[in-house]
Design a protein around this motif. Structure first.
Motif, PDB file in Angstrom:
ATOM      1  N   GLY A   8      -1.030  10.596  -2.919  1.00  0.00           N
ATOM      2  CA  GLY A   8      -2.145  10.900  -3.564  1.00  0.00           C
ATOM      3  C   GLY A   8      -2.505  11.603  -4.836  1.00  0.00           C
TER       4      GLY A   8
ATOM      5  N   GLY B 238      -8.909   3.299   4.330  1.00  0.00           N
ATOM      6  CA  GLY B 238      -7.655   3.938   4.818  1.00  0.00           C
ATOM      7  C   GLY B 238      -7.661   3.757   6.304  1.00  0.00           C
TER       8      GLY B 238
ATOM      9  N   VAL C 169      -0.626  -0.300  -4.684  1.00  0.00           N
ATOM     10  CA  VAL C 169      -1.392   0.907  -4.501  1.00  0.00           C
ATOM     11  C   VAL C 169      -0.224   1.861  -5.469  1.00  0.00           C
TER      12      VAL C 169
ATOM     13  N   ASP D  51      -0.317   6.326  -7.372  1.00  0.00           N
ATOM     14  CA  ASP D  51      -0.980   7.549  -7.411  1.00  0.00           C
ATOM     15  C   ASP D  51      -0.319   8.308  -8.859  1.00  0.00           C
TER      16      ASP D  51
ATOM     17  N   MET E 177       0.738  -1.314   0.129  1.00  0.00           N
ATOM     18  CA  MET E 177       0.043  -0.029  -0.062  1.00  0.00           C
ATOM     19  C   MET E 177       0.901   1.505   0.059  1.00  0.00           C
TER      20      MET E 177
ATOM     21  N   PRO F 255       2.464   3.830  -2.309  1.00  0.00           N
ATOM     22  CA  PRO F 255       2.345   4.501  -3.728  1.00  0.00           C
ATOM     23  C   PRO F 255       3.572   4.665  -4.505  1.00  0.00           C
TER      24      PRO F 255
ATOM     25  N   SER G 184      -8.417   4.392  -3.105  1.00  0.00           N
ATOM     26  CA  SER G 184      -8.245   4.532  -1.784  1.00  0.00           C
ATOM     27  C   SER G 184      -7.751   5.834  -1.321  1.00  0.00           C
ATOM     28  N   PHE G 185      -7.892   6.271   0.209  1.00  0.00           N
ATOM     29  CA  PHE G 185      -7.683   7.398   0.683  1.00  0.00           C
ATOM     30  C   PHE G 185      -7.309   7.276   2.026  1.00  0.00           C
ATOM     31  N   HIS G 186      -6.753   8.114   2.627  1.00  0.00           N
ATOM     32  CA  HIS G 186      -6.536   8.459   4.194  1.00  0.00           C
ATOM     33  C   HIS G 186      -6.837   9.614   4.678  1.00  0.00           C
TER      34      HIS G 186
ATOM     35  N   ARG H 229      -4.644   5.711  -5.253  1.00  0.00           N
ATOM     36  CA  ARG H 229      -4.588   6.490  -3.912  1.00  0.00           C
ATOM     37  C   ARG H 229      -5.026   7.882  -4.252  1.00  0.00           C
TER      38      ARG H 229
END
Ligand SMILES: *Cc1c(COP(=O)(O)O)cnc(C)c1O
Length: 413
Positions: free
Chosen positions: A174, A234, A132, A134, A110, A112, A197-199, A157
């Motif tokens: 991202g 996330g 992952v 970006d 995970m 990027p 995905s995101f956080h 991401r």
């Protein structure tokens, strides 16, 4: 007795000594038995296990543990025993560690930004299929290094606007919403499974942050017009600190459910999350010894270059503390506010607290510092020669509990 000494910390995680499975009943027992002059890290395997069980039961999808938070073998094993099967690795070392310890684990890469050799080895040797990314450059790297594999899971991401989590994670990784939509389309052409995905940032205290992020994800999906197979909300789930009691986990799960139900996701789409802190913070304490006292300052044997970096100037968490004195038992006299200084010669090695402890705290006392299962031991360095520590397993309760994270059975134990 179950104590492992490290010649030097941090060792590469995959080379660490496995723990034996003998345990001591409590932190106090460990202090009595060891009278440790070096920092003592106390792991509570049953807490990691209970947290994993609770989280995997409540979350309506797959729970990926963010290994970077605490890669100790005992931690990974306990989470597995609690029913956790998915692991979020961010380096090849983490991939190898998890694969070596838990052959049945499902490992997701995970980070990027990966080296070519890490992608290749993760895919070829360790069976990693989910990656992952970006940028389109990273996508090209993954395709090249896996020789155009047809079984990839590719997760884009998405960058989020700066939120109000204690740690903002918006600055580094991202893709913008526009770029993420284009990347999703490119991934769809080559991948067996595609995700977004995101956080929201670490120690996020606001459940609606997930709803807002999901709304943004929805607009990206609408622009891309791509059917996704997984949506990853996330990490960021918070735990309690002395001046901070977060909303219960159920509120975060409910906010995520609301956010997801507002999206038009394909029926087969899996929901993922990547908690780190919330799965492990309460499961480990650090016991430090007071080496000297100057007024309201306690000079202790661990600090910001050890397991206490989050207590230092950059973050300034107040961790829960408790005095341990082996001659007279636990003290409950008048409390006063102390600050701590760590063992190195750097004047930044200072933890302001305030930490409330008995006013007569003195040289030779020990202090249990709680909630250090996350981003504690994992961040240790050997700076200034302070590289010794010991590790024990204990069975007592955490110093501080976060509402809604442990099962009722565990609370009663
Ligand atoms: C660090 C990290 C996590 C874990 O975050 P917590 O706030 O500890 O839950 C999850 N996902 C990614 C991509 C991370 O970098």
């Amino acid at each position: 007795m179950n104590i492992v000494r490290y010649r030097s910390l941090p060792a590469p995680v995959h080379r660490r000594q496995p723990l034996q499975n003998k345990r001591l009943p409590s932190v106090d027992d460990a202090v009595l038995a060891e009278c440790p002059d070096e920092p003592m890290y106390c792991l509570r395997p049953q807490i990691f296990k209970a947290l994993a069980t609770r989280f995997t039961k409540l979350f309506p999808g797959d729970v990926l543990y963010a290994v970077k938070c605490n890669p100790e073998q005992a931690v990974l094993r306990s989470l597995w025993k609690g029913g956790l099967r998915h692991f979020d690795a961010a380096s090849l070392n983490e991939v190898a560690l998890v694969r070596g310890l838990l052959p049945g684990a499902i490992i997701h890469f995970m980070h990027p930004v990966k080296t070519r050799s890490a992608i290749r080895t993760a895919y070829d040797r360790y069976g990693v299929r989910d990656f992952v990314l970006d940028t389109v450059d990273e996508l090209d790297k993954i395709i090249e290094e896996t020789h155009g594999a047809r079984d990839l899971g590719l997760v884009v991401r998405l960058a989020l606007p700066k939120g109000n989590a204690v740690y903002d994670l918006s600055g580094k990784f991202g893709a913008s919403p526009g770029d993420a939509a284009v990347l999703l389309q490119s991934c769809r052409r080559v991948a067996a499974r595609v995700g977004l995905s995101f956080h929201v940032g670490s120690q996020c205290l606001d459940p609606t942050a997930y709803e807002r992020a999901l709304a943004l994800a929805g607009s990206v999906l609408a622009d891309a017009d791509v059917a996704i197979d997984m949506l990853d909300v996330g990490g960021g789930f918070p735990v309690s600190y002395p001046d901070e009691v977060p909303p219960p986990l159920d509120d975060f799960i409910a906010a995520i459910a609301r956010g997801v139900s507002a999206l038009d996701l394909p029926a087969h789409c899996r929901l993922w999350c990547e908690p780190g802190r919330a799965l492990v913070a309460p499961g480990q304490s650090v016991v430090v010894r007071v080496v000297a006292r100057k007024g309201g300052a306690l000079y202790v044997n661990d600090g910001i270059y050890g397991a206490l970096s989050d207590a230092g100037p950059a973050v300034g968490f107040r961790f829960p503390v408790r005095l341990i004195r082996t001659d007279g038992g636990v003290h409950d006299g008048e409390l006063r506010a102390f600050e701590f200084f760590g063992p190195t010669c750097d004047s930044a090695d200072r933890m302001k607290g305030p930490f409330l402890l008995p006013a007569d705290a003195k040289e030779g006392d020990w202090i249990e510092i709680g909630q250090l299962g996350a981003y504690g031991t994992a961040l240790r360095t050997g700076f200034n020669g302070f590289d010794q520590a010991c590790l024990v397993e204990v069975e007592d309760r955490p110093l501080l509990e976060t509402p809604g994270y442990l099962s009722a059975a565990m609370q009663a134990a």
